[in-house]
Design a protein around this motif. Structure first.
Motif, PDB file in Angstrom:
ATOM      1  N   GLU A 279      41.738   5.280 -15.444  1.00 43.96           N
ATOM      2  CA  GLU A 279      43.122   4.337 -16.544  1.00 43.96           C
ATOM      3  C   GLU A 279      43.838   3.356 -16.506  1.00 43.96           C
ATOM      4  N   ILE A 280      44.802   3.466 -15.380  1.00 46.39           N
ATOM      5  CA  ILE A 280      45.531   3.253 -15.434  1.00 46.39           C
ATOM      6  C   ILE A 280      45.368   1.418 -13.905  1.00 46.39           C
ATOM      7  N   ALA A 281      44.850   2.223 -13.384  1.00 46.40           N
ATOM      8  CA  ALA A 281      43.936   0.663 -12.844  1.00 46.40           C
ATOM      9  C   ALA A 281      43.131  -0.204 -13.020  1.00 46.40           C
TER      10      ALA A 281
ATOM     11  N   ALA B 107      49.943  -1.642 -10.680  1.00 49.70           N
ATOM     12  CA  ALA B 107      50.287   0.271 -10.708  1.00 49.70           C
ATOM     13  C   ALA B 107      51.044   0.036  -9.097  1.00 49.70           C
ATOM     14  N   LEU B 108      52.609   0.988  -9.436  1.00 54.61           N
ATOM     15  CA  LEU B 108      52.266   1.790  -8.052  1.00 54.61           C
ATOM     16  C   LEU B 108      53.113   2.771  -8.668  1.00 54.61           C
TER      17      LEU B 108
ATOM     18  N   GLU C 217      43.847   0.460  -4.482  1.00 55.20           N
ATOM     19  CA  GLU C 217      42.884  -0.431  -4.793  1.00 55.20           C
ATOM     20  C   GLU C 217      43.414  -1.640  -5.288  1.00 55.20           C
ATOM     21  N   PRO C 218      42.414  -2.865  -5.786  1.00 60.55           N
ATOM     22  CA  PRO C 218      43.211  -3.901  -6.005  1.00 60.55           C
ATOM     23  C   PRO C 218      44.259  -3.885  -7.044  1.00 60.55           C
ATOM     24  N   SER C 219      45.079  -3.893  -7.259  1.00 56.37           N
ATOM     25  CA  SER C 219      46.644  -4.174  -7.941  1.00 56.37           C
ATOM     26  C   SER C 219      46.866  -2.612  -7.721  1.00 56.37           C
ATOM     27  N   VAL C 220      46.558  -1.722  -7.062  1.00 56.69           N
ATOM     28  CA  VAL C 220      47.838  -0.745  -6.683  1.00 56.69           C
ATOM     29  C   VAL C 220      47.656  -0.307  -5.885  1.00 56.69           C
ATOM     30  N   GLU C 221      48.718   0.188  -5.313  1.00 56.78           N
ATOM     31  CA  GLU C 221      49.684   0.651  -3.925  1.00 56.78           C
ATOM     32  C   GLU C 221      49.751   2.073  -4.514  1.00 56.78           C
ATOM     33  N   VAL C 222      49.903   1.930  -3.570  1.00 56.11           N
ATOM     34  CA  VAL C 222      50.684   3.468  -2.936  1.00 56.11           C
ATOM     35  C   VAL C 222      51.064   4.165  -2.447  1.00 56.11           C
TER      36      VAL C 222
ATOM     37  N   ASP D 204      53.425   8.223 -11.866  1.00 56.11           N
ATOM     38  CA  ASP D 204      54.555   9.638 -11.245  1.00 56.11           C
ATOM     39  C   ASP D 204      53.170  10.167 -10.738  1.00 56.11           C
ATOM     40  N   GLY D 205      52.550  10.707  -9.534  1.00 61.53           N
ATOM     41  CA  GLY D 205      51.222  10.272  -9.175  1.00 61.53           C
ATOM     42  C   GLY D 205      50.655  11.788  -8.820  1.00 61.53           C
TER      43      GLY D 205
END
Length: 156
Positions: free
Chosen positions: A20-22, A32-33, A45-50, A11-12
């Motif tokens: 820290e999550i990234a 991560a989403l 960013e890498p491994s993190v979708e928005v 819940d961004g």
């Protein structure tokens, strides 16, 4: 059978631990989403979708609630969304590193309701304590432990 990486759903909008999550998901081989409204600009960013949803009230919460899976970890400080996440079978953790369990949620929702009722009646209620580096460290440790535990389950 294909292996699905663990996913942290965030819940961004007001999340103070996005970096820290990234770092944690990359280190654990997860993804991560981050879900936020148009009012908050987040960068993938890498491994993190928005995912950006409209700015209407509860749009991010509804999006998250509808796409959560049992294998997800939900990061939120919103107890209403936490209750929905638990109902979907997700693990739930606050940005301060507190794990929310089924047996906790009823009391947390009752306290939230009581505080809101006091504010509507004109009373002042205490806000949250300032967010600290210790909160960040606790969160990152708990998230790492959750992700590692999920990976061990998949490898059994």
């Amino acid at each position: 059978m294909t292996f699905e990486r663990n996913r942290v759903v965030v819940d961004g909008d007001a999340c103070p631990v996005k970096s820290e999550i990234a770092r944690t998901v990359r280190g654990c081989g997860a993804t991560a989403l981050l879900v936020s409204s148009h009012a908050h600009v987040l960068q993938p960013e890498p491994s993190v979708e928005v995912v950006t949803v409209d700015a209407s009230d509860q749009a991010a919460d509804l999006y998250i609630a509808n796409m959560l899976k049992k294998s997800d970890i939900l990061v939120t400080g919103d107890y209403g969304l936490a209750a929905l996440g638990l109902a979907r079978g997700a693990a739930v953790i606050t940005p301060r590193g507190k794990l929310i369990r089924e047996e906790d949620i009823e009391g947390l929702l009752a306290q939230r309701h009581f505080s809101a009722k006091q504010r509507r009646g004109g009373q002042r209620t205490k806000g949250p304590k300032p967010f600290t580096d210790e909160d960040r460290d606790r969160f990152q440790q708990k998230l790492t432990t959750l992700l590692q535990g999920m990976q061990e389950k998949h490898n059994v």
